[in-house]
Design an enzyme around this catalytic site. Structure first.
Site, PDB file in Angstrom:
ATOM      1  N   GLU A   1      37.530  42.747  39.139  1.00  0.00           N
ATOM      2  CA  GLU A   1      38.753  43.543  39.305  1.00  0.00           C
ATOM      3  C   GLU A   1      38.714  44.830  38.499  1.00  0.00           C
ATOM      4  O   GLU A   1      39.174  45.870  38.965  1.00  0.00           O
ATOM      5  CB  GLU A   1      39.964  42.711  38.891  1.00  0.00           C
ATOM      6  CG  GLU A   1      41.282  43.435  39.093  1.00  0.00           C
ATOM      7  CD  GLU A   1      42.467  42.607  38.619  1.00  0.00           C
ATOM      8  OE1 GLU A   1      43.585  43.129  38.674  1.00  0.00           O
ATOM      9  OE2 GLU A   1      42.261  41.456  38.212  1.00  0.00           O
ATOM     10  N   ASP A   2      38.177  44.785  37.294  1.00  0.00           N
ATOM     11  CA  ASP A   2      38.300  45.911  36.368  1.00  0.00           C
ATOM     12  C   ASP A   2      37.036  46.747  36.219  1.00  0.00           C
ATOM     13  O   ASP A   2      37.037  47.733  35.485  1.00  0.00           O
ATOM     14  CB  ASP A   2      38.726  45.399  34.986  1.00  0.00           C
ATOM     15  CG  ASP A   2      40.131  44.809  35.006  1.00  0.00           C
ATOM     16  OD1 ASP A   2      40.882  45.131  35.937  1.00  0.00           O
ATOM     17  OD2 ASP A   2      40.463  44.028  34.097  1.00  0.00           O
TER      18      ASP A   2
ATOM     19  N   HIS B   1      40.784  39.737  25.429  1.00  0.00           N
ATOM     20  CA  HIS B   1      41.446  38.884  26.430  1.00  0.00           C
ATOM     21  C   HIS B   1      40.490  37.870  27.050  1.00  0.00           C
ATOM     22  O   HIS B   1      40.774  36.664  27.019  1.00  0.00           O
ATOM     23  CB  HIS B   1      42.106  39.745  27.499  1.00  0.00           C
ATOM     24  CG  HIS B   1      42.617  38.973  28.669  1.00  0.00           C
ATOM     25  ND1 HIS B   1      43.625  38.040  28.566  1.00  0.00           N
ATOM     26  CD2 HIS B   1      42.228  38.962  29.982  1.00  0.00           C
ATOM     27  CE1 HIS B   1      43.859  37.506  29.753  1.00  0.00           C
ATOM     28  NE2 HIS B   1      43.013  38.044  30.626  1.00  0.00           N
TER      29      HIS B   1
ATOM     30  N   ASP C   1      44.111  32.235  31.817  1.00  0.00           N
ATOM     31  CA  ASP C   1      44.316  33.677  31.917  1.00  0.00           C
ATOM     32  C   ASP C   1      45.802  34.016  31.819  1.00  0.00           C
ATOM     33  O   ASP C   1      46.213  34.913  31.071  1.00  0.00           O
ATOM     34  CB  ASP C   1      43.740  34.159  33.254  1.00  0.00           C
ATOM     35  CG  ASP C   1      44.093  35.601  33.568  1.00  0.00           C
ATOM     36  OD1 ASP C   1      43.879  36.471  32.706  1.00  0.00           O
ATOM     37  OD2 ASP C   1      44.582  35.870  34.690  1.00  0.00           O
TER      38      ASP C   1
END
Length: 755
Positions: free
Chosen positions: A105-106, A77, A168
């Protein structure tokens, strides 16, 4: 792999053969040590190439082991996002942000660590697109609104933030089939309402078209498939007709002495066809201009020369000519548009533009990145093309209600505009259906608030006159003029509507301030309340809630812009809440009961402390479960249960007071309903009662009766009697109703009193 190991990656980089996904050619070339990825775009400097290698390796190692819903390695991604940004011609910082946009975020990496490794520019871009899932907001609407607020603030600092976000979103839409249907519809709706219009505002057309088509697919799959099949069935026939048209036009342009031009045909995207069918209420076979012909020339004057040739060769269709060269769109799009009858007797749309116009049309804000030499690609939001962004920033300061803010964003991102001029010749774009009042508030809120009349094309016109393209608008102001509530019924923009409402709320400031003070005092108690209002602690609470002073905060409480719950939560932050002071010196410990009181009688009574005794709720204050209560011994009617702040309690001797409390266990097992009367002062407009009742219905609240009184000043009083379970539910209902922009004042009223 830990963060330290990632930062200490070797100069040799990753082994290309060890990658667990198919890397694109430009990335493989970069990882092999090249500075020119070989894709025909601008090569990188050695420093830029090093930044991109480190960004990829950082992302690859931290995302290792993570999978997408499709089962693919997660790194696919961010690499796809970086590739989209590379294709747009983004600089090294922008592409690096594409690799890193999900890191915060991840993973456990912080923004500070990211800045230390890649610099402040990369941090700014990543921070701007990071979703706020780690923060706790009270509602999905609030979370979404805060997310957009943060994104637009970051955009104001660097417009590349939204370009990264669009890339994104585009890749997420391409892989949306792996999510649950409900999630697909939610993301598709947000894409159609927010991100496709943003791509349009930035002029990145091929992002816009693909985002719209993909969102259309998930929002109405049957219509999508039907149009797709119809388009495919007619493709060969349509392409043949366009080719005949192109060849005839080519010959005529050569005869006219034009040598350097490029002419081509392009199909319209599926959602564009669907929208035209809906707007014009036509079937597919009635839509003829499914393709457009584009002519690209070298100069502006040649565009108009080609237009003359087109109109001379083919019969023009009246009303279909648009000059976006003389009047560019807000996103700086320029072209001449016309429609003519083709050789087969069917309409053909023709677009005429220069090469520079074509680059802007295709790549929008990114056009100057793709065709420039090395250097900064930062675009400053002060430029004229970003007036819409400045307006979004102004609105987010004005609009504290999250639903209003989101509605305003949606309304003002969509392109359906009328272009008008100020008396000095400045061009303004307003939504279709706008009137002089919308124009006045677009100039400045003070102009709108003191608008007394308007001239359009030097003629006095009513303020509800719809503006048309090319109108010259002049606003007549007077010092003593002020908004009229009638304006709300005909203005087209949310910004004008909200500022009119705000004026009426501000005009009742003293009343609202007293109301807010009463609401807060009722929750906190009278003891020490005046000292609290004057304290530095309370001033800090006001500033946290975006108010300049405590008085502004109290006024906001008074007209429902904020809630007592929010204020109390801010007061309690960082301090351990203490039990509220006990009124009249009575302890909260339950008085001893006689041994004859059984557990069964306790369980059956909604109030503890009166088991086995005759008792009733006082009608003067009508307390609800959750309110602090006291019992008052009467001569003939047993014990009457009052709210502790009821004025009548203060007049009762202490020996007649009985400490009581709500039986929470019984209330949970056998929920009762209590009637509560509400009085709302609202702006009188068609549909306001319907909106209020709809909001109550959404909360599953029963309305026993409703009564409306209207007045000459265009306000109305609405009296409602509703059923609630407890104080908590009433507070929630009041908060929901106060969020309605038309509600000026809301009070809960009772048969013989109010609070």
């Amino acid at each position: 792999m830990g963060q330290t190991a990632v930062v200490a990656t070797s100069d040799r980089g990753l082994d290309l053969n060890s990658l667990d996904f198919e890397a694109p050619g430009w990335l493989r070339a970069l990882l092999s040590g090249a500075v020119d990825p070989g894709d025909g775009l601008r090569p990188y400097t050695p420093e830029e190439a090093d930044l991109l290698r480190r960004a990829f390796e950082f992302s690859y190692c931290l995302h290792q082991g993570q999978k997408r819903k499709s089962g693919d390695p997660y790194i696919a991604h961010p690499v796809a996002v970086a590739s989209l940004l590379r294709d747009l011609g983004g600089d090294a910082v922008t592409v690096a942000a594409g690799f890193l946009h999900d890191i915060v975020e991840d993973t456990e990496v912080t923004l500070e660590a990211l800045e230390a490794e890649f610099g402040s520019e990369v941090r700014l871009l990543v921070e701007g697109v990071t979703k706020l899932s780690k923060f706790n907001f009270s509602s999905k609407t609030e979370q979404q609104a805060e997310n957009f607020r943060r994104m637009f603030v970051a955009m104001a600092k660097d417009i590349r933030v939204i370009v990264v976000k669009l890339a994104d979103r585009l890749h997420n839409m391409r892989t949306l089939q792996y999510l649950a249907p409900s999630k697909q519809r939610q993301i598709a709706a947000e894409t159609m309402e927010i991100f496709a219009p943003l791509a349009n505002r930035l002029g990145i057309w091929h992002f816009k078209w693909e985002l719209e088509d993909l969102a259309f697919k998930y929002l109405d799959y049957d219509a999508y498939r039907q149009i797709q099949e119809l388009v495919n069935a007619k493709r060969t026939e349509r392409e043949a007709e366009i080719q005949v048209f192109i060849e005839k036009l080519r010959q005529q342009l050569i005869k006219a002495g034009l040598e350097h031009f490029e002419i081509s045909g392009r199909p319209k995207h599926l959602y564009g066809i669907y929208r035209k069918m809906q707007q014009q209420r036509k079937e597919f076979h009635e839509i003829y201009d499914l393709s457009a012909v584009r002519v690209i020339v070298q100069t502006n004057s040649e565009c108009y020369r080609v237009l003359a040739v087109v109109h001379n060769c083919f019969r023009p269709i009246p009303g279909r000519f648009k000059d976006y060269i003389g009047l560019p769109k807000p996103n700086r799009y320029q072209s001449l548009h016309t429609a003519v009858m083709g050789p087969q007797g069917r309409p053909v749309e023709v677009q005429l533009r220069t090469e520079e116009m074509h680059r802007v049309a295709e790549y929008g804000i990114a056009a100057h990145w793709k065709y420039k030499e090395a250097g900064s690609s930062v675009v400053k939001p002060e430029e004229e093309r970003f007036t819409w962004l400045r307006q979004l920033l102004e609105w987010q300061n004005d609009l504290k209600d999250d639903k209003e803010y989101l509605d305003t964003i949606r309304e003002n991102l969509f392109e359906s505009e009328v272009y008008v001029f100020t008396p000095k010749g400045d061009l303004l774009a307003l939504p279709q259906g706008s009137c002089p009042v919308d124009f006045a508030y677009r100039i400045h809120s003070e102009v709108g608030d003191h608008c007394a009349g308007a001239r359009v094309n030097n003629k006095i016109v009513p303020l509800d006159t719809h503006l048309r393209n090319g109108d010259i608008v002049q606003i007549i102001t007077q010092k003593n003029a002020h908004p009229s509530l009638d304006w709300i019924n005909f203005v087209a923009t949310s910004s004008a509507r909200n500022r009119i409402r705000q004026w009426f709320k501000r005009s009742n400031r003293e009343q609202n301030l007293l109301r807010g003070r009463h609401l807060l005092e009722r929750e906190l108690g009278k003891t020490g309340f005046d000292a609290l209002l004057k304290s530095e602690r309370m001033q800090k609470v006001a500033e946290k809630l975006n108010y300049a002073s405590v008085d502004d905060l109290l006024a906001g409480l008074g007209y429902g812009e904020t809630t007592t719950t929010l204020v109390i939560n801010r007061l309690q932050e960082g301090t351990k809440p203490e039990p509220p002071p006990t009124p009249l010196g009575i302890t909260h410990t339950l008085l001893p009961r006689s041994a004859t009181t059984t557990s069964r009688s306790k369980a059956q009574s909604p109030i503890l402390g009166v088991e086995g005794l005759k008792h009733q709720l006082a009608k003067c204050c009508n307390p609800l479960p959750g309110d602090p209560i006291l019992g008052v011994v009467t001569r003939f009617n047993g014990i009457t249960i009052h709210h502790q702040d009821c004025p009548r309690v203060a007049q009762v001797p202490g020996e007649r007071l009985v400490l009581v409390s709500w039986n929470q266990e019984q209330l949970k097992q056998n929920a009762q309903i209590y009637p509560v009367e509400l009085r709302l002062e609202v702006i009188d407009r068609v549909g306001v009662l319907r909106d209020i009742l709809s909001r109550l219905s959404d909360q599953s609240i029963n309305v026993r009766n409703a009564k409306v009184q209207t007045f000459a000043n265009r306000t109305a009083l609405i009296d409602l009697c509703i059923d609630v379970r407890d104080k908590k539910q009433l507070t929630q209902i009041q908060s929901q109703l106060r969020q309605l922009s038309d509600v000026i004042v809301l009070r809960s009223r009772h048969q013989n009193g109010s609070r």
